[in-house]
Design an enzyme around this catalytic site. Structure first.
Site, PDB file in Angstrom:
ATOM      1  N   GLU A  85       0.867  -1.169   0.000  1.00 48.44           N
ATOM      2  CA  GLU A  85       0.000   0.000   0.000  1.00 48.44           C
ATOM      3  C   GLU A  85       0.912   1.231   0.000  1.00 48.44           C
ATOM      4  OE1 GLU A  85      -2.711   0.441   3.285  1.00 48.44           O
ATOM      5  OE2 GLU A  85      -3.518   2.289   2.417  1.00 48.44           O
ATOM      6  N   ARG A  89       5.458 -12.611   9.808  1.00 46.14           N
ATOM      7  CA  ARG A  89       6.086 -11.309   9.616  1.00 46.14           C
ATOM      8  C   ARG A  89       7.489 -11.305  10.175  1.00 46.14           C
ATOM      9  NH1 ARG A  89       3.628  -6.171   9.343  1.00 46.14           N
ATOM     10  NH2 ARG A  89       1.710  -6.609   8.288  1.00 46.14           N
ATOM     11  N   LYS A 149       3.994   0.864   9.475  1.00 42.94           N
ATOM     12  CA  LYS A 149       4.075   2.155   8.797  1.00 42.94           C
ATOM     13  C   LYS A 149       3.401   3.258   9.599  1.00 42.94           C
ATOM     14  CE  LYS A 149       2.984   0.242   4.864  1.00 42.94           C
ATOM     15  NZ  LYS A 149       2.464   0.046   3.515  1.00 42.94           N
TER      16      LYS A 149
HETATM   17  P1  ATP Z   1       2.678  -2.210   7.912  1.00 43.40           P
HETATM   18  O1  ATP Z   1       1.986  -2.868   9.048  1.00 43.40           O
HETATM   19  O2  ATP Z   1       4.127  -2.008   8.123  1.00 43.40           O
HETATM   20  O3  ATP Z   1       1.984  -0.969   7.450  1.00 43.40           O
HETATM   21  P2  ATP Z   1       1.458  -3.595   5.799  1.00 43.40           P
HETATM   22  O4  ATP Z   1       1.251  -5.049   5.780  1.00 43.40           O
HETATM   23  O5  ATP Z   1       0.257  -2.746   6.050  1.00 43.40           O
HETATM   24  O6  ATP Z   1       2.645  -3.264   6.756  1.00 43.40           O
HETATM   25  P3  ATP Z   1       1.707  -3.374   3.004  1.00 43.40           P
HETATM   26  O7  ATP Z   1       2.193  -2.233   2.207  1.00 43.40           O
HETATM   27  O8  ATP Z   1       0.277  -3.715   2.938  1.00 43.40           O
HETATM   28  O9  ATP Z   1       2.124  -3.075   4.502  1.00 43.40           O
HETATM   29  O10 ATP Z   1       2.602  -4.656   2.751  1.00 43.40           O
HETATM   30  C1  ATP Z   1       2.943  -5.153   1.493  1.00 43.40           C
HETATM   31  C2  ATP Z   1       3.367  -6.572   1.652  1.00 43.40           C
HETATM   32  O11 ATP Z   1       4.480  -6.667   2.548  1.00 43.40           O
HETATM   33  C3  ATP Z   1       2.255  -7.415   2.255  1.00 43.40           C
HETATM   34  O12 ATP Z   1       2.171  -8.621   1.534  1.00 43.40           O
HETATM   35  C4  ATP Z   1       2.689  -7.643   3.662  1.00 43.40           C
HETATM   36  O13 ATP Z   1       2.204  -8.844   4.152  1.00 43.40           O
HETATM   37  C5  ATP Z   1       4.213  -7.613   3.551  1.00 43.40           C
HETATM   38  N1  ATP Z   1       4.802  -7.188   4.813  1.00 43.40           N
HETATM   39  C6  ATP Z   1       4.567  -6.044   5.486  1.00 43.40           C
HETATM   40  N2  ATP Z   1       5.245  -6.018   6.648  1.00 43.40           N
HETATM   41  C7  ATP Z   1       5.939  -7.176   6.723  1.00 43.40           C
HETATM   42  C8  ATP Z   1       6.834  -7.754   7.673  1.00 43.40           C
HETATM   43  N3  ATP Z   1       7.141  -7.132   8.802  1.00 43.40           N
HETATM   44  N4  ATP Z   1       7.361  -8.973   7.399  1.00 43.40           N
HETATM   45  C9  ATP Z   1       7.057  -9.603   6.258  1.00 43.40           C
HETATM   46  N5  ATP Z   1       6.224  -9.126   5.325  1.00 43.40           N
HETATM   47  C10 ATP Z   1       5.663  -7.929   5.539  1.00 43.40           C
HETATM   48 MG    MG Z   2      -1.424  -3.020   4.635  1.00 47.21          MG
END
Ligand code: ATP
Ligand code: MG
Length: 564
Positions: free
Chosen positions: A37, A264, A274
């Site tokens: 995102e 994660r 984020k």
């Molecule tokens: P955040 O909680 O940091 O905002 P998010 O999952 O909302 O992370 P996205 O931009 O939606 O962020 O993530 C893109 C991809 O990266 C998704 O498939 C997510 O599962 C993966 N991802 C995000 N954070 C992690 C992490 N700490 N470890 C492994 N994969 C991750």
């Molecule tokens: Mg997300």
């Protein structure tokens, strides 16, 4: 990817994919996607997902799409769209074709919603957000049907079209899937598919829509539209998988990707979400998303991490389904291992103390050859100018010291790295402060000890006439608590655990003249001090800035043990 990198370890996802290829599922094709995102910069957690998705595609001759999951305008921004592309490329990966945007599928998604309504599997609900929550029930209690659940299809179609046309204000109505309000899985209790959002300008599609599809609705359909075979995501989506499958089972679409969850990445002494990183930036706790203390890819790059070191880290942590917290030392080990091999050695005096070598001729300048990497002669050598005035580090001199102190003391001897042995004859003071040392050198000691005399200590130095002034930034961990997030439970906020000493700036350092040729981002080992890189973000202005990437050894464990 370089050939020297170790083969990626087998993990459960690769086993599933290999079995699918064997079974001829999806015609043996492998297609993955990385779906960020664009509401912030990528962090080291994303790197895990990137290495997995792109790595799997590479290894099985498949494809990996970069798709922006941009269904939530307002927090999303074109700056993030661009930063994400830059960071994925920098890590060394190439996506399939052009970057894709979920918002480009909005017309198709709308069409599938109409299909669901026509099949009696979606309805327009007039409950407000609070009522929807109330009707949903809890983990222990089933939900109740919305009074609008059995609206006739024609009425739903009409209302949904008018939602799109902008006839209703935000929050007045939503489109919901009609699944099962009594399901033990709350995600299946008639989840929201569309909500009304007036007045937002979307970074990619402008103001063309006033209804926005939810993530749970958009994601499976976007995957299927792209022909994704394996949709890899983090464990918190495990409970959403039945909904992912329901969506694809209830619309007319030929592809049904398999969602597979993995754990994660969590890393000690930092935060990863984020939302938290945005707060650090917005509230000025750090300089920006690329502050070298941030766990973002941009921050790590500016700190001096290399793509290879981050890929190596991701290979070492592996991919499993168990939650764990990785030590920061593991990430640091990866960059240390990389730079130990690749970074040329240089001399930099971080806290300069002037030394005048009184028996050295006033106008003489000598050039002393120094290896760029003592263990790797192929990296060549450079010449160090040596003259009557040099700088040494303040920490390498003590007026009086025990015999354990192997550096310079009053009346004692020390070897200058690659150079002569000098002796300290006189200490010049200004009040309490030592401002200069007067020394003498032994001309018979260039590169070798004279017979019968062994000098143990070797210190680094820079010619005072030829050295370059530089600013050196010493970074430490951003937080003092290994789990700043979990610490909230102790009644504190993660920001309460910010390390006040995470940045220590040395403004009067002197580096050897060869560093005048360093380009932004170049990495060096400053002998005895650590690994540093020329800050890529501050090339303008007179003085170069060097960021400390990592210390020579893992000193943190010891410091932490002392309660520091
Ligand atoms: P955040 O909680 O940091 O905002 P998010 O999952 O909302 O992370 P996205 O931009 O939606 O962020 O993530 C893109 C991809 O990266 C998704 O498939 C997510 O599962 C993966 N991802 C995000 N954070 C992690 C992490 N700490 N470890 C492994 N994969 C991750
Ligand atoms: Mg997300």
């Amino acid at each position: 990817m370089s050939e020297t990198e170790p083969a990626r370890p087998v993990n459960f996802i690769r086993q599933i994919i290999e079995a699918d290829i064997q079974a001829g599922k999806h015609g043996g094709r492998v297609a993955t996607r990385f779906p960020p995102e664009p509401n912030g910069y990528l962090h080291i957690g994303h790197a895990k997902s990137i290495c997995l998705n792109f790595g799997v595609a590479e290894d099985y001759r498949g494809t990996c799409n970069l798709r922006f999951d941009d269904t939530n305008p307002g927090k999303e921004d074109i700056e993030f769209v661009e930063a994400i592309q830059r960071d994925v490329q920098w890590l060394g990966f190439r996506w399939n074709g052009q970057p894709l945007f979920a918002s480009d599928y909005f017309e198709k998604l709308y069409g599938f919603a109409v299909e669901l309504i026509e099949k009696g599997r979606a309805y327009v609900c007039d409950l407000n957000a609070e009522e929807v929550r109330d009707y949903r029930g809890t983990l222990t209690e089933p939900g109740r049907d919305s009074p609008w659940r059995n609206r006739p299809v024609a009425e739903n179609l009409d209302l949904f079209a008018r939602m799109r046309a902008g006839e209703f204000p935000d929050g007045a109505r939503v489109l919901r899937a009609k699944i099962d309000m009594a399901s033990p899985n709350i995600n299946l209790r008639d989840p929201t598919l569309y909500r009304i959002r007036h007045g937002v300008t979307h970074h990619h599609i402008g103001q063309s829509w006033v209804i926005y599809p939810t993530y749970d609705y958009t994601h499976p359909i976007s995957d299927a539209l792209e022909g994704i075979t394996h949709s890899l995501c983090t464990l918190e989506f495990e409970d959403h998988r039945p909904l992912y499958d329901w969506m694809l089972d209830n619309i007319t679409i030929p592809c049904h990707p398999q969602q597979i969850e993995f754990s994660r990445l969590n890393l000690q002494y930092t935060v990863m979400s984020k939302r938290r990183l945005t707060r650090l930036v917005d509230e000025g706790f750090v300089e920006g998303w690329d502050d070298p203390r941030m766990p973002t890819i941009a921050g790590l790059r500016r700190r001096g991490y290399t793509p290879a070191s981050i890929r190596e880290f991701c290979a070492r942590i592996g991919v499993t389904r168990s939650d764990n917290i990785v030590e920061m030392g593991m990430l640091e080990d990866c960059i240390r291992g990389d730079l130990n091999e690749t970074a040329p050695r240089r001399m930099a005096v971080l806290r300069p103390l002037k030394v005048v070598i009184e028996n050295y001729p006033e106008d003489q300048v000598e050039e002393i050859e120094a290896q760029n990497h003592p263990q790797n002669p192929a990296m060549g050598a450079r010449r160090l100018p040596f003259c009557r005035e040099i700088y040494i580090d303040r920490n390498d001199f003590m007026e009086e010291a025990s015999s354990k102190f192997k550096r310079l003391v009053t009346g004692g001897e020390v070897r200058l790295r690659y150079g002569y042995v000098i002796r300290c004859d006189q200490v010049i003071r200004n009040g309490d402060e030592v401002v200069e040392l007067h020394c003498s050198y032994d001309p018979a000691t260039l590169g070798a000890d004279p017979v019968g005399r062994k000098v143990k200590g070797v210190i680094h130095w820079v010619s005072a006439r030829h050295g370059i002034r530089a600013e050196v930034r010493m970074y430490d961990r951003l937080f003092t608590h290994p789990l700043p997030d979990a610490a909230r439970e102790e009644g504190k906020e993660f920001t309460d655990f910010l390390n006040p000493d995470s940045l220590h700036t040395l403004t009067r350092s002197i580096v050897e003249p060869a560093l005048a040729e360093a380009r932004p981002g170049d990495a060096f080992q400053f002998e005895r001090e650590g690994y540093f890189c020329l800050d890529p973000a501050r090339v303008h202005g007179a003085e170069p800035v060097f960021n400390r990437t990592v210390t020579l050894r893992d000193t943190w464990a010891k410091i932490a043990g002392q309660g520091g």
